[in-house]
Design a protein around this motif. Structure first.
Motif, mmCIF file in Angstrom:
data_model
loop_
_atom_site.group_PDB
_atom_site.id
_atom_site.type_symbol
_atom_site.label_atom_id
_atom_site.label_comp_id
_atom_site.label_asym_id
_atom_site.label_seq_id
_atom_site.Cartn_x
_atom_site.Cartn_y
_atom_site.Cartn_z
ATOM 1 N N LEU A 214 0.836 -1.298 -0.019
ATOM 2 C CA LEU A 214 0.050 0.011 -0.043
ATOM 3 C C LEU A 214 1.011 1.172 0.050
ATOM 4 N N ALA A 215 2.096 1.164 0.560
ATOM 5 C CA ALA A 215 2.913 2.514 0.650
ATOM 6 C C ALA A 215 3.542 2.740 -0.572
ATOM 7 N N LEU A 216 3.660 1.767 -1.378
ATOM 8 C CA LEU A 216 4.792 1.517 -2.762
ATOM 9 C C LEU A 216 3.925 1.548 -4.033
ATOM 10 N N ALA A 217 2.799 0.669 -3.933
ATOM 11 C CA ALA A 217 2.298 0.546 -5.419
ATOM 12 C C ALA A 217 1.308 1.781 -5.954
ATOM 13 N N ASN A 218 1.164 1.828 -7.186
ATOM 14 C CA ASN A 218 0.319 2.773 -7.917
ATOM 15 C C ASN A 218 -1.118 2.027 -8.061
ATOM 16 N N ASP A 219 -0.731 0.432 -8.526
ATOM 17 C CA ASP A 219 -2.059 -0.471 -8.707
ATOM 18 C C ASP A 219 -1.768 -1.645 -8.046
ATOM 19 N N ILE A 220 -2.792 -2.387 -7.966
ATOM 20 C CA ILE A 220 -2.431 -3.988 -7.321
ATOM 21 C C ILE A 220 -3.551 -4.741 -7.849
ATOM 22 N N THR A 221 -3.027 -5.898 -8.248
ATOM 23 C CA THR A 221 -3.965 -7.160 -8.877
ATOM 24 C C THR A 221 -3.857 -8.067 -7.896
ATOM 25 N N VAL A 222 -4.941 -8.759 -7.447
ATOM 26 C CA VAL A 222 -4.997 -9.868 -6.509
ATOM 27 C C VAL A 222 -5.611 -10.876 -7.330
ATOM 28 N N ILE A 223 -4.842 -12.154 -7.170
ATOM 29 C CA ILE A 223 -4.879 -13.389 -7.653
ATOM 30 C C ILE A 223 -5.354 -14.381 -6.525
ATOM 31 N N ARG A 224 -6.569 -14.845 -6.883
ATOM 32 C CA ARG A 224 -6.844 -16.373 -5.867
ATOM 33 C C ARG A 224 -7.224 -17.300 -6.741
ATOM 34 N N THR A 225 -6.496 -18.381 -6.253
ATOM 35 C CA THR A 225 -6.786 -19.800 -7.150
ATOM 36 C C THR A 225 -6.621 -19.782 -8.541
ATOM 37 N N GLY A 226 -5.617 -18.764 -8.913
ATOM 38 C CA GLY A 226 -5.366 -18.810 -10.392
ATOM 39 C C GLY A 226 -6.121 -17.670 -11.270
ATOM 40 N N LYS A 227 -7.072 -17.175 -10.650
ATOM 41 C CA LYS A 227 -8.001 -16.154 -11.249
ATOM 42 C C LYS A 227 -7.726 -14.792 -10.549
ATOM 43 N N VAL A 228 -7.896 -13.642 -11.417
ATOM 44 C CA VAL A 228 -7.670 -12.287 -10.778
ATOM 45 C C VAL A 228 -9.072 -11.961 -10.211
ATOM 46 N N VAL A 229 -8.894 -11.743 -9.244
ATOM 47 C CA VAL A 229 -10.331 -11.367 -8.497
ATOM 48 C C VAL A 229 -10.470 -9.714 -8.440
ATOM 49 N N ALA A 230 -9.433 -8.987 -8.451
ATOM 50 C CA ALA A 230 -9.330 -7.560 -8.264
ATOM 51 C C ALA A 230 -8.306 -6.862 -8.870
ATOM 52 N N SER A 231 -8.363 -5.944 -9.697
ATOM 53 C CA SER A 231 -7.345 -5.063 -10.111
ATOM 54 C C SER A 231 -7.926 -3.655 -9.544
ATOM 55 N N LEU A 232 -7.114 -2.847 -8.849
ATOM 56 C CA LEU A 232 -7.558 -1.738 -8.495
ATOM 57 C C LEU A 232 -6.387 -0.594 -7.992
ATOM 58 N N PRO A 233 -6.750 0.710 -8.140
ATOM 59 C CA PRO A 233 -5.827 1.455 -7.496
ATOM 60 C C PRO A 233 -5.464 1.472 -6.225
ATOM 61 N N ALA A 234 -4.104 1.501 -5.712
ATOM 62 C CA ALA A 234 -3.736 1.543 -4.421
ATOM 63 C C ALA A 234 -4.699 2.252 -3.595
ATOM 64 N N SER A 235 -4.913 3.502 -4.056
ATOM 65 C CA SER A 235 -5.754 4.521 -3.307
ATOM 66 C C SER A 235 -7.113 3.913 -2.858
ATOM 67 N N GLU A 236 -7.536 3.057 -3.503
ATOM 68 C CA GLU A 236 -8.923 2.524 -3.307
ATOM 69 C C GLU A 236 -8.865 1.032 -2.480
ATOM 70 N N ALA A 237 -7.638 0.982 -1.902
ATOM 71 C CA ALA A 237 -7.435 -0.304 -1.068
ATOM 72 C C ALA A 237 -7.023 0.192 0.420
#
Length: 512
Positions: A214-237
């Protein structure tokens, strides 16, 4: 629509479109889409077995997708191998550093791309000038004449990054880059990565440390069981949201009563050990762990932790001093005798020391306990009793398996660690030496293992916890002893432990 859907095609430096990777019937990556924008830091987070490593191997050219494609500069590409990916400016810093022992940091920097002068000799002046240029570019200071094995961990990591820049990479994939760093060194690395971002580099940051993400990233992609479950700006996480996305539910925090430390169980008196290559040894260390207490050991890697664990287990001999369990001097006893005296040992090297991955899960779960009377008689194993006990234990520790007769290699890293934790706590030992107990384990597994250690402590067990994770030490420890140069530089207690104070001690500062 996710944040990634809004990324202009012309702005994509590295990404994936519908990337699927199958291994037989196992789908490691399932139609993964993500886009890392040029000149940004893009974090990839997910639990064990989520598919992060497979995706990184594909992005680096070490593996090819079964379906879909890698995207570079908004165009689909196919990599024949890592060299091909590097031709496109993509390099990776692995968790296990790739520098060569015996060579200086400068020699490691230019390895395989040496500037050549007259008579075919390496032009050291040109190499050093280029090293100084990169050093200035990154805003760091490096002693280039230091042999690799004598350089501190954070300096080796910086050289790994500069080596990629020297070879022309402008996309850096960093796999758990802060795992072995002290807080001050983490801040130094974060400053370096932000500087590289400002200069237009693109960075993929793979980590389970959500504060750093959260301190470093511009964007974050979350992967669970091989699938992307979310891609979002760090400012929204936030941490809670990311943790829930990673595991699919809200995770309960481990709980424990306040420590009621009892009599001394593990006692080290004047323990010394000769330094090894790149390690500090130990210098007259005194340490006591009491019943109902967790004592954490903090320190930058190479400051005596390996010597400490080796001496406690008997896998290496001290050059001076004595060690006792419950008053019994075990200084000259082998590990098997120390186990009989009440020692349990959770190895930091799960794959090569903690488990035998080619052996069945059931054999790993009983290893070291197979001579107990309930499991053997007159040299013969009681297989039915063992099978019943193993299944009960594996269920109790939440080991997900299709059959306990499959090799341990068939389990995810987190489930392998559950087997090791369950085996070591089985039989009610007096003291547990837990070394890096959650290394390579996801959020759910970390919470479970933490609760196991706290429950063992609450029942009167003594725990010596050696960990590179400061959050883990602060969460679990009743006292934290900091090692620097093989000596204890200070001790902090539960409630007064602050990361900045521990970090100062880890870098050689004295206790306040």
């Amino acid at each position: 629509m996710t944040g990634q859907d809004k990324v202009p095609a012309s702005d994509i430096r590295l990404g994936a479109r519908g990337v699927t990777r199958r291994f037989g019937r196992l789908v490691a990556n399932d139609a993964i889409d993500f886009s890392a924008r040029r000149g940004t830091i893009h974090a990839i987070v997910g639990g064990n077995g989520a598919g992060k490593s497979t995706l990184m191997r594909i992005l680096q050219g070490m593996d090819q997708p079964s379906e879909g494609t890698v995207v570079v500069n908004s165009e689909p590409v196919s990599f024949a191998g890592p060299a091909d990916a590097f031709e496109h400016g993509i390099g990776m810093v692995h968790q296990e550093f790739m520098l060569v022992p015996g060579l200086t940091l400068l020699e490691n920097l230019i390895l395989a791309k040496e500037p050549v002068g007259g008579l075919g000799r390496i032009d050291r002046d040109t190499a050093l000038a280029e090293a100084r240029r990169l050093e200035k570019l990154a805003g760091v200071t490096v002693d280039w004449d230091v042999p690799e094995e004598e350089a501190p961990v954070h300096l080796r990591q910086i050289v790994e990054i500069l080596r990629l820049l020297y070879r022309g990479a402008d996309v850096l994939i960093l796999d758990e880059p802060t795992a072995v760093l002290a807080p001050a060194q983490v801040r130094e690395l974060i400053t370096l990565l932000k500087k590289l971002r400002e200069e237009g580099r693109t960075i993929l940051f793979i980590s389970h440390k959500l504060d750093e993400v959260l301190a470093l990233a511009n964007d974050i992609t979350v992967i669970r069981t091989g699938k992307v479950v979310a891609s979002l700006p760090a400012s929204e996480a936030d941490k809670g949201k990311l943790a829930e996305l990673m595991i699919g539910e809200i995770l309960a925090r481990p709980s424990a009563r306040e420590s009621a430390a009892g009599k001394p169980v593990l006692e080290l008196s004047g323990i010394s050990a000769r330094p090894g290559r790149g390690t500090a040894g130990l210098d007259a260390l005194d340490l006591t762990v009491r019943a109902g207490e967790i004592v954490g050991i903090a320190g930058v890697a190479g400051n005596g932790q390996d010597e400490l664990s080796g001496i406690v287990t008997g896998l290496r001999q001290a050059s001076a001093g004595a060690i006792r369990i419950d008053g019994l001097d075990i200084s000259s006893l082998p590990l098997s005798a120390r186990r009989l005296a009440g020692l349990a040992y959770l190895s930091p090297d799960r794959a090569h020391e903690g488990l035998c991955l080619v052996a069945p899960i059931a054999e790993n779960a009983i290893a070291g306990h197979h001579r107990r009377p309930e499991f053997s008689s007159s040299g013969f194993l009681k297989r039915r009793a063992i099978a019943t006990h193993v299944e009960t234990m594996l269920d109790r520790f939440g080991v997900k398996r299709s059959s306990s007769q499959l090799p341990a290699s068939s389990l995810s890293g987190g489930n392998q660690q559950r087997v090791a934790v369950g085996r070591e706590l089985d039989g009610n030992p007096k003291v547990l030496l837990a070394c890096q107990p959650t290394r390579g384990v996801d959020i759910r597994g970390i919470a479970f293992i933490h609760q196991c250690l706290l429950d063992f402590r609450d029942k009167g067990g003594a725990v010596l916890l050696i960990s590179e994770e400061l959050d883990e030490l602060i969460t679990l420890s009743d006292r934290i002893v900091v090692l620097y140069g093989g000596k204890a530089t200070g001790e902090v207690s539960r409630g007064s432990a602050r990361i900045d104070e521990i970090g100062r001690l880890m870098l050689g500062g004295l206790a306040a």
